[in-house]
Motif scaffolding. Sequence first.
Motif, PDB file in Angstrom:
ATOM      1  N   LEU A 147       0.832  -1.205   0.000  1.00 30.35           N
ATOM      2  CA  LEU A 147       0.000   0.000   0.000  1.00 30.35           C
ATOM      3  C   LEU A 147       0.869   1.258   0.000  1.00 30.35           C
ATOM      4  CD1 LEU A 147      -2.895  -0.785   2.538  1.00 30.35           C
ATOM      5  CD2 LEU A 147      -3.033  -0.662   0.045  1.00 30.35           C
ATOM      6  N   LEU A 148       1.920   1.253   0.815  1.00 31.06           N
ATOM      7  CA  LEU A 148       2.808   2.409   0.868  1.00 31.06           C
ATOM      8  C   LEU A 148       3.492   2.635  -0.473  1.00 31.06           C
ATOM      9  CD1 LEU A 148       4.509   1.954   4.372  1.00 31.06           C
ATOM     10  CD2 LEU A 148       2.701   3.578   3.752  1.00 31.06           C
ATOM     11  N   ARG A 149       3.991   1.560  -1.078  1.00 33.14           N
ATOM     12  CA  ARG A 149       4.674   1.701  -2.368  1.00 33.14           C
ATOM     13  C   ARG A 149       3.720   2.178  -3.452  1.00 33.14           C
ATOM     14  NH1 ARG A 149       7.296  -2.848  -0.194  1.00 33.14           N
ATOM     15  NH2 ARG A 149       5.789  -4.265  -1.176  1.00 33.14           N
ATOM     16  N   ASP A 150       2.523   1.602  -3.485  1.00 32.91           N
ATOM     17  CA  ASP A 150       1.547   2.006  -4.496  1.00 32.91           C
ATOM     18  C   ASP A 150       1.142   3.474  -4.345  1.00 32.91           C
ATOM     19  OD1 ASP A 150       1.628  -0.535  -5.500  1.00 32.91           O
ATOM     20  OD2 ASP A 150      -0.287  -1.180  -4.625  1.00 32.91           O
ATOM     21  N   ALA A 151       1.159   3.974  -3.108  1.00 32.37           N
ATOM     22  CA  ALA A 151       0.796   5.375  -2.856  1.00 32.37           C
ATOM     23  C   ALA A 151       1.975   6.328  -3.047  1.00 32.37           C
ATOM     24  CB  ALA A 151       0.244   5.517  -1.431  1.00 32.37           C
ATOM     25  N   GLY A 152       3.142   5.766  -3.353  1.00 29.78           N
ATOM     26  CA  GLY A 152       4.320   6.601  -3.574  1.00 29.78           C
ATOM     27  C   GLY A 152       4.911   7.175  -2.304  1.00 29.78           C
ATOM     28  N   ILE A 153       4.621   6.552  -1.165  1.00 28.52           N
ATOM     29  CA  ILE A 153       5.152   7.029   0.120  1.00 28.52           C
ATOM     30  C   ILE A 153       6.509   6.370   0.369  1.00 28.52           C
ATOM     31  CG2 ILE A 153       4.790   7.084   2.609  1.00 28.52           C
ATOM     32  CD1 ILE A 153       1.800   7.133   2.088  1.00 28.52           C
ATOM     33  N   THR A 154       7.510   7.185   0.578  1.00 33.18           N
ATOM     34  CA  THR A 154       8.868   6.671   0.769  1.00 33.18           C
ATOM     35  C   THR A 154       9.414   7.140   2.120  1.00 33.18           C
ATOM     36  OG1 THR A 154       9.784   8.603  -0.374  1.00 33.18           O
ATOM     37  CG2 THR A 154       9.296   6.664  -1.726  1.00 33.18           C
ATOM     38  N   PHE A 178       8.797   6.083  10.296  1.00 31.24           N
ATOM     39  CA  PHE A 178       9.246   7.256   9.558  1.00 31.24           C
ATOM     40  C   PHE A 178      10.092   8.051  10.547  1.00 31.24           C
ATOM     41  CE2 PHE A 178       5.454   5.846   7.401  1.00 31.24           C
ATOM     42  CZ  PHE A 178       5.739   6.060   6.054  1.00 31.24           C
ATOM     43  N   ILE A 179      11.407   7.902  10.429  1.00 32.41           N
ATOM     44  CA  ILE A 179      12.312   8.357  11.476  1.00 32.41           C
ATOM     45  C   ILE A 179      12.295   9.873  11.630  1.00 32.41           C
ATOM     46  CG2 ILE A 179      14.712   8.313  12.274  1.00 32.41           C
ATOM     47  CD1 ILE A 179      15.022   5.735  10.579  1.00 32.41           C
ATOM     48  N   ASP A 180      12.391  10.597  10.522  1.00 33.13           N
ATOM     49  CA  ASP A 180      12.460  12.057  10.603  1.00 33.13           C
ATOM     50  C   ASP A 180      11.203  12.653  11.230  1.00 33.13           C
ATOM     51  OD1 ASP A 180      14.931  11.938   9.428  1.00 33.13           O
ATOM     52  OD2 ASP A 180      14.199  12.386   7.404  1.00 33.13           O
ATOM     53  N   GLN A 181      10.050  12.111  10.879  1.00 27.90           N
ATOM     54  CA  GLN A 181       8.785  12.633  11.415  1.00 27.90           C
ATOM     55  C   GLN A 181       8.401  11.990  12.749  1.00 27.90           C
ATOM     56  OE1 GLN A 181       9.296  11.327   8.427  1.00 27.90           O
ATOM     57  NE2 GLN A 181       8.479  12.639   6.800  1.00 27.90           N
ATOM     58  N   LYS A 182       9.155  10.989  13.167  1.00 28.49           N
ATOM     59  CA  LYS A 182       8.878  10.248  14.405  1.00 28.49           C
ATOM     60  C   LYS A 182       7.436   9.707  14.407  1.00 28.49           C
ATOM     61  CE  LYS A 182      11.016  11.127  18.232  1.00 28.49           C
ATOM     62  NZ  LYS A 182      11.482  11.702  19.512  1.00 28.49           N
ATOM     63  N   LYS A 225      -0.559  10.061   5.663  1.00 29.39           N
ATOM     64  CA  LYS A 225      -0.106  11.334   5.079  1.00 29.39           C
ATOM     65  C   LYS A 225      -0.366  12.487   6.035  1.00 29.39           C
ATOM     66  CE  LYS A 225      -0.488  10.124   0.157  1.00 29.39           C
ATOM     67  NZ  LYS A 225      -1.192  10.401  -1.130  1.00 29.39           N
ATOM     68  N   TYR A 226      -1.498  12.439   6.724  1.00 29.92           N
ATOM     69  CA  TYR A 226      -1.808  13.508   7.686  1.00 29.92           C
ATOM     70  C   TYR A 226      -0.800  13.498   8.836  1.00 29.92           C
ATOM     71  CZ  TYR A 226      -4.324  16.415  11.020  1.00 29.92           C
ATOM     72  OH  TYR A 226      -4.662  17.400  11.914  1.00 29.92           O
ATOM     73  N   ALA A 227      -0.492  12.312   9.347  1.00 30.95           N
ATOM     74  CA  ALA A 227       0.461  12.193  10.450  1.00 30.95           C
ATOM     75  C   ALA A 227       1.842  12.670  10.031  1.00 30.95           C
ATOM     76  CB  ALA A 227       0.534  10.760  10.941  1.00 30.95           C
ATOM     77  N   LEU A 228       2.235  12.403   8.803  1.00 28.35           N
ATOM     78  CA  LEU A 228       3.558  12.803   8.331  1.00 28.35           C
ATOM     79  C   LEU A 228       3.658  14.308   8.098  1.00 28.35           C
ATOM     80  CD1 LEU A 228       4.305   9.940   5.766  1.00 28.35           C
ATOM     81  CD2 LEU A 228       5.222  10.191   8.080  1.00 28.35           C
ATOM     82  N   SER A 229       2.530  14.934   7.787  1.00 26.73           N
ATOM     83  CA  SER A 229       2.556  16.359   7.462  1.00 26.73           C
ATOM     84  C   SER A 229       2.298  17.255   8.669  1.00 26.73           C
ATOM     85  CB  SER A 229       1.517  16.678   6.392  1.00 26.73           C
ATOM     86  OG  SER A 229       0.200  16.410   6.874  1.00 26.73           O
ATOM     87  N   SER A 230       1.816  16.683   9.768  1.00 24.40           N
ATOM     88  CA  SER A 230       1.440  17.513  10.927  1.00 24.40           C
ATOM     89  C   SER A 230       2.569  17.569  11.962  1.00 24.40           C
ATOM     90  CB  SER A 230       0.174  16.959  11.573  1.00 24.40           C
ATOM     91  OG  SER A 230       0.365  15.636  12.007  1.00 24.40           O
TER      92      SER A 230
END
Length: 285
Positions: A198-205, A222-226, A280-285
């Motif tokens: 799912l992550l790969r298909d959504a282009g999330i790296t 996701f280490i940088d975003q914790k 995506k919301y968690a990574l952007s907030s």
Amino acid sequence: MIDDYLRRHDGVITLAQAQQAGLSRYAVDRRVRTGHWRRCSPGVFFADDRPFSDAARIRAAVWGYGAQAVATGIAAAWWHELTRYAPPVVEVTVPKASHHPHRDGIRMRRRDLNPADVVEREGLRVTALALTVIEAAVRFRGGVVLMDSALQRHVELRDLWRAHLKNKGRHGSPAARRLLQAASDGARSEAERLFGKLLRDAGITGWRTNYPVGGYKVDVAFIDQKVAIEVDGWAFHSDAEVFVNDRTRQNAISLLGWKVLRFTWFDLTMHPQRVIAEIKYALSS
């Protein structure tokens, strides 16, 4: 005797049953003419002094296709109390050689069932529990939950596999096999593989698997975003000790400043877009 029979069978009775109880065809016709009984289909009647319940609707649908008819699919699941919601369309399976017409509100399937796969519950012929679970699970979107719930309370996984292998080639067989494979001992790893796709298909790296955090390893990080993501398999594999350990682990990771998201097999298979949106919301907030 008639009143007792109607009470035990949701107000539904067939002509043969009425005659066996001592009523003549003329007496049955009189009840229909006077409005006491309603004809549901040829030879099947409902005593119209009570609500026409879901049980009455399913019973009348099955009995309307003769003595060899069987409630199958979600109708059988509801009859076995595997789901709270009766289906709007009743699935009825009849022998291949039968010549019954199609009727509104009924999905008729022609198939010769093994006698061992048919049971009688409260006077109605339905598919046995194991076959009901694997067939109903692929009939509607909540099938994953239905099978998982059944495995927790009603039936063993080996029984489901046995019923599946004995009835290969039926409608929905490939989908049932995939569900059973997912529910096997590798359920958690299968869920993790699906999540990675799912992550790969959504282009999330930018994610890593089995990343150490506070003495634990999180499934995806996701280490940088914790942001830590935990992926669960099927509930029937879990027990009280696992539940407690998961909560202790999650609390420890959260106290280190990580956002923790948990997704189940049901989330990944039934709501993949919602899963991706939350990530995506968690990574952007």
